[in-house]
Motif scaffolding. Sequence first.
Motif, PDB file in Angstrom:
ATOM      1  N   LEU A   1       1.048  -1.424   0.033  1.00 50.59           N
ATOM      2  CA  LEU A   1      -0.065  -0.052  -0.094  1.00 50.59           C
ATOM      3  C   LEU A   1       0.818   1.218  -0.009  1.00 50.59           C
ATOM      4  O   LEU A   1       0.520   2.293  -0.941  1.00 50.59           O
TER       5      LEU A   1
ATOM      6  N   VAL B   1      -7.161   5.126   1.167  1.00 53.53           N
ATOM      7  CA  VAL B   1      -7.290   3.460   1.135  1.00 53.53           C
ATOM      8  C   VAL B   1      -7.842   3.214   2.657  1.00 53.53           C
ATOM      9  O   VAL B   1      -7.602   3.807   3.675  1.00 53.53           O
TER      10      VAL B   1
ATOM     11  N   LEU C   1      -9.023   0.410   4.724  1.00 58.39           N
ATOM     12  CA  LEU C   1      -8.964  -1.016   5.322  1.00 58.39           C
ATOM     13  C   LEU C   1     -10.097  -1.463   6.136  1.00 58.39           C
ATOM     14  O   LEU C   1     -10.425  -0.792   7.123  1.00 58.39           O
TER      15      LEU C   1
ATOM     16  N   ILE D   1      -1.398  -0.105   9.788  1.00 56.23           N
ATOM     17  CA  ILE D   1      -1.314   1.379  10.001  1.00 56.23           C
ATOM     18  C   ILE D   1       0.025   1.845  10.454  1.00 56.23           C
ATOM     19  O   ILE D   1       0.485   2.712   9.736  1.00 56.23           O
TER      20      ILE D   1
ATOM     21  N   VAL E   1      -4.567   6.558   4.984  1.00 49.98           N
ATOM     22  CA  VAL E   1      -5.191   5.262   5.178  1.00 49.98           C
ATOM     23  C   VAL E   1      -6.099   5.251   6.328  1.00 49.98           C
ATOM     24  O   VAL E   1      -5.929   6.040   7.320  1.00 49.98           O
TER      25      VAL E   1
ATOM     26  N   ARG F   1      -9.166   7.317  12.617  1.00 47.79           N
ATOM     27  CA  ARG F   1      -8.859   6.654  11.437  1.00 47.79           C
ATOM     28  C   ARG F   1     -10.342   6.112  10.960  1.00 47.79           C
ATOM     29  O   ARG F   1     -10.439   5.707   9.836  1.00 47.79           O
TER      30      ARG F   1
END
Length: 291
Positions: free
Chosen positions: A127, A141, A143, A164, A173, A210
């Motif tokens: 990634l 991105v 996850l 991460i 991310v 996140r």
Amino acid sequence: MPLLGAHMSVAGGVPRAVDRAVAHRCEALQIFAKNANQWRGRVLPADEIREFRAKVKASGIWPVVSHASYLINLATTSRGLRQQSLDAMGDELDRAEALGLFGVVLHPGCFTAGSEADGLELIAEGLLDLLRERRRGRTMVLLEHTAGQGTALGSTFEQLASIIGKMDDHRRVGVCLDTCHLLASGYDIRSPEGYASTFGQFGRLVGFDRLKVFHLNDSKKPLGSRVDRHQHIGEGCLGLEPFRRIVNDPRFRALAMLLETPKTEGRSPNLIQVDPLDERNLNTLRALVTD
Ligand SMILES: [Zn+2]
Ligand SMILES: [Zn+2]
């Protein structure tokens, strides 16, 4: 208020997914930017991209995300499959960037050989390379936390945090949590105590900054089954209460919450029409929001 929406089909062209989202009064949307069960997708013509972007803007639907192909496995140790996966994820990111999407939801991968840590390292490395090659891009991105079927990675918050961390906390991310996968992987969000403990752990290990997207699905399979089978909201092993807590949780205010529940079968795929099952699930969620 969370942004309630659903995964919508792109049959007839990507702009049609926005038409479908509007017909269902969605506030957020997920699509496949190409067929999720194939490596290669058709090239999206410039006029189709333009129409999609204009429709998204006019509708006010945001965020819009894509779900990456299920074939991609960034944790594999097979050289051939890894290269194919990197190319395919790069293509997903490029499509998402062209369409102006917020992010690409990705199942982290399944480890085929070596240790779990090796698998997590391979995912992070892959990634990072893809994002480095797209330095000027904005698409994130995302996850996805998984049910933990077979050797699937990403079914614990520790594993997500590890990926991460190995990505040096890259700003592009984020994480997608799926309520069905939470239950199936063993996080018991059904009781108030289990809910508090699950999200307490998430906050400590991954961090709420996140968390960008929820998939709201009930689960056909029980706690800890590690089997990923989606069910209509309130009709599976989760029941209504976890959904009531999630849509009213101030920590998740303004997050996209997307349905991936079963659609009505046997309908003409190209038409823009309201799916009574999607409508029912969306209305169930809307009725749970208290403010
Ligand atoms: Zn998924
Ligand atoms: Zn699932």
